[in-house]
Every structure is written in C-alpha cells, then in structure tokens.
Design an enzyme around this catalytic site. Structure first.
Site, PDB file in Angstrom:
ATOM      1  N   CYS A   1      77.431 -56.997 -27.836  1.00  0.00           N
ATOM      2  CA  CYS A   1      76.524 -56.690 -29.435  1.00  0.00           C
ATOM      3  C   CYS A   1      77.459 -57.363 -30.487  1.00  0.00           C
ATOM      4  O   CYS A   1      77.066 -58.075 -31.307  1.00  0.00           O
ATOM      5  CB  CYS A   1      76.226 -55.407 -29.445  1.00  0.00           C
ATOM      6  SG  CYS A   1      75.352 -54.857 -30.912  1.00  0.00           S
TER       7      CYS A   1
ATOM      8  N   CYS B   1      73.851 -48.448 -27.933  1.00  0.00           N
ATOM      9  CA  CYS B   1      72.998 -48.481 -29.087  1.00  0.00           C
ATOM     10  C   CYS B   1      71.507 -48.568 -29.103  1.00  0.00           C
ATOM     11  O   CYS B   1      70.805 -47.855 -29.516  1.00  0.00           O
ATOM     12  CB  CYS B   1      73.241 -49.875 -29.977  1.00  0.00           C
ATOM     13  SG  CYS B   1      74.104 -51.186 -28.911  1.00  0.00           S
TER      14      CYS B   1
END
Length: 373
Positions: free
Chosen positions: A103, A200
């Site tokens: 990410c 996340c």
C-alpha cells in the site's frame, strides 16, 4: 529563517491523530499545506456505518481548525488492482502477505504522490514514524523514527529514492505521547481518537470471515511432522507459520503439555503441519531467499552486504549477510531465526538507516528448504 510559504506540501490525512498533527506542524512551520483524504476501500462496519465517511468528517474538522484546504480523492480502483489483487494472490499461493508494504509503495507514495504533483506539490507528507536525512548532493536517507515502538520504516522499505526525495515525515523525531499532547494543546478534534488497527481494508473485522468472502476455504488434514493425524484444518490460508492460537488442539495431544504451533504447510496436499514447542525444530531456519529486493539508494547489480535485518514488524534486529543479485537476495543469519514466513518483508538496516528490503520467498535450514508453503 527560511520562508516556507512558497513550498507546497500535500498531506495524506486519514482522520487520525498522527496525520492531523503532521498537517498542524507543517502549517505552523509556514508551509503552503493542502490536506488530502484517500478513499482506498469501500468500507462499512458491522453497524452499517461507512468508516471512511466518519474518518473524512474528522479530516474536515481538523483542516477547518488549522485553516488548510482539503480534498477527498478516490483510489479504490488503484488499490484493488495494485494491492488487494496481490493480497489475494499471495494467500492463494499459501503465503502470508504484508499489504501495508505494498500500500505504501503503490498507493500512498505512488498514486497519491502522482495526484499531489498535479496539485503543484513540492513534497508529500504522511503521519508515519520515520525520518529522512538529505545529503548536500540531494541523496535522501530514510532513518528509523525515534519512537522505537512506533518506528514504521519496516512498512516503508520498498520506497524508491525518487519517492523519498519528494517526502516529508514530520513526526519522525517525536514519540507518540508527544504527538497526542500536541493535538490536545492545539484543541484538535482527533486528539483522543484511538489508533486504527489491523489491515487497512479489513479494519476491525473478523479476518477469517473477510477472507472467505473472496477465496473459497479448502479444509484439509492437520498432521504432526512425524505423521500423526491431529484433525481437520479450516483452510491453509487462515494459518501463518509460527501461529499458536486457533488450532483447536490442546496440550493433551502431546506428551509434555507444550503448546502447539503451525510449523509447516504443504499446498499440493493441503496439509497443515503442527508441532509442540515455541522453538520447534521445524520453525528454525538459517537463511532465506527473497525477491523484489529493492534499496532506497542506488546500489550495484551484484554485491554482498553485512547489516542487520527485521523479518517482521517490531522484531529486534538480527545480524545477517546479504548476497544480492539483481532483485533477488540470499540472506544468511548469524543466529538461527524462528518462523521466517514466505510473503512477509525482510528489511535491511545499517544502524539508524533503513536500506531497503524484499519479500521472503523461502526459508532454509542448513541448505534444505523449509516446508512453509
């Protein structure tokens, strides 16, 4: 004192206290600050509340408080294509991925950085606990955050020199309690907001339930390394090397009442191997192979490096010798290591500096590959 007002810094704001204080500090230092909220995942919690909407409200409140413009940008497609598809592919292959590393590489310091540049950004900034040091020739070194318990260089290890040259980490010289204190003193609405945990896009959800929505579970046999059948496992993707909990077998199955751990996987036969004892022989290895090896500064195509390494977040450093060839590396341990897990990141350090890292493909014990996937 330098005039920062002509330097535009675009801050990635999550609605948490760390990114709020990042924006606050830069504003106080006189920079031209813009806040950006990244929507990377279409998320609703168990109560039907879209957590991204709640987080964005916090971003708006903080941006209004400190007097900066803010925008919301949607990276859901980029996130799905570059991070989530990788995450699923790794689990299909029997590995345990680290989506936070990907990410940062693909979204926060690529898609977000590219977008920030269209807004005229000179730099982007995030609330990560890391530091950058700049040489006179412009070379950037990434250093650990001073808060050892919060240092996030492990997750930033795939960033390139070009990305780091455009990055600021204003919290790197602070400890977490100091950050909360700054937020409270400034009256920021996020001062007492609890830190987010978990991956996340999963947040607080049950991991097993989440993963089964995307990958069909394939139950199989749970065996000891010497061939005893210990019952059924729920699906290899739900277990990671060195895991203790969630096996459904107690000490009564063994002679010494020692706890049971996942010590191996056989993807071809769908067998989960278990063994007793934290330092079970099958969990110990003497070297690993890594791919996607990358350094934050330019390095030769082929070289050998004596340094320290981490094989998981918050682990103490271990001495290693690294033989690098292109984007692959053999990492030899000074001392045997426990539960080296394919799919996780191996990250290299020289003192305070994070040099880069790679993704673990295989662990070896005295030259023999460990049965970890």
């Amino acid at each position: 004192m330098s005039d920062n007002s002509k330097t535009r810094v675009v801050v990635g704001m999550s609605g948490g206290v760390d990114s709020s204080v990042t924006a606050l500090l830069l504003k106080e230092q006189g920079y031209d600050v813009i806040g950006i909220f990244m929507k990377n995942w279409d998320d609703t919690d168990e109560n039907g509340v879209c957590t991204a909407t709640e987080d964005y409200k916090d971003v708006v409140a903080v941006a209004d408080q400190i007097g900066i413009p803010y925008y919301s940008v949607n990276f859901e497609k980029e996130y799905w294509d570059r991070v989530f598809e990788y995450f699923l592919a790794e689990y299909r292959a029997g590995r345990t991925p680290n989506p936070d590393v990907m990410c940062n590489k693909e979204i926060k310091f690529k898609a977000f950085l590219d977008y920030a540049i269209t807004l005229g950004a000179d730099y982007v900034a995030t609330g990560h606990y890391a530091r950058v040091a700049r040489d006179e020739d412009g070379t950037v070194h990434m250093l650990r955050g001073v808060d050892n318990g919060k240092d996030q260089t492990y997750f930033l290890s795939q960033l390139s020199q070009e990305q780091l040259q455009k990055t600021m980490f204003p919290l790197g010289h602070l400890e977490k309690p100091e950050v909360r204190k700054l937020a409270e003193e400034a009256g920021l609405s996020t001062a007492k907001k609890k830190d987010s945990t978990g991956i996340c896009f999963i947040g607080e959800k049950n991991f097993k339930n989440f993963l089964s929505n995307y990958l069909p579970a394939q139950p199989g046999r749970m065996m000891t390394v010497d061939g005893r059948d210990m019952g059924e496992h729920a699906g290899l993707m739900y277990y990671t090397i060195g895991q203790r909990g969630g096996l459904g077998i107690g000490g009564q199955h063994g002679g010494d009442n020692a706890p049971w751990f996942v010590v191996g996987k056989d993807l071809s036969k769908n067998i989960l191997y278990v063994g007793q004892g934290f330092y079970h022989d099958s969990l110990m290895s003497t070297s690993l192979e890594a791919s996607q090896v990358h350094f934050t500064r330019e390095m030769p195509e082929e070289f050998t490096l004596e340094c320290t390494a981490k094989f998981r977040y918050r682990q103490p450093d271990s001495k290693v010798t690294v033989h690098v060839k292109g984007d692959k590396a053999e990492v030899i341990f000074a001392e045997p290591q426990r539960a080296i897990t394919p799919g996780q990141a191996v990250v290299f350090y020289d003192g305070e500096e994070c040099l880069g890292g790679g993704l673990i493909d295989n662990a070896y014990r005295d030259g023999q590959v460990c049965q970890y996937i």
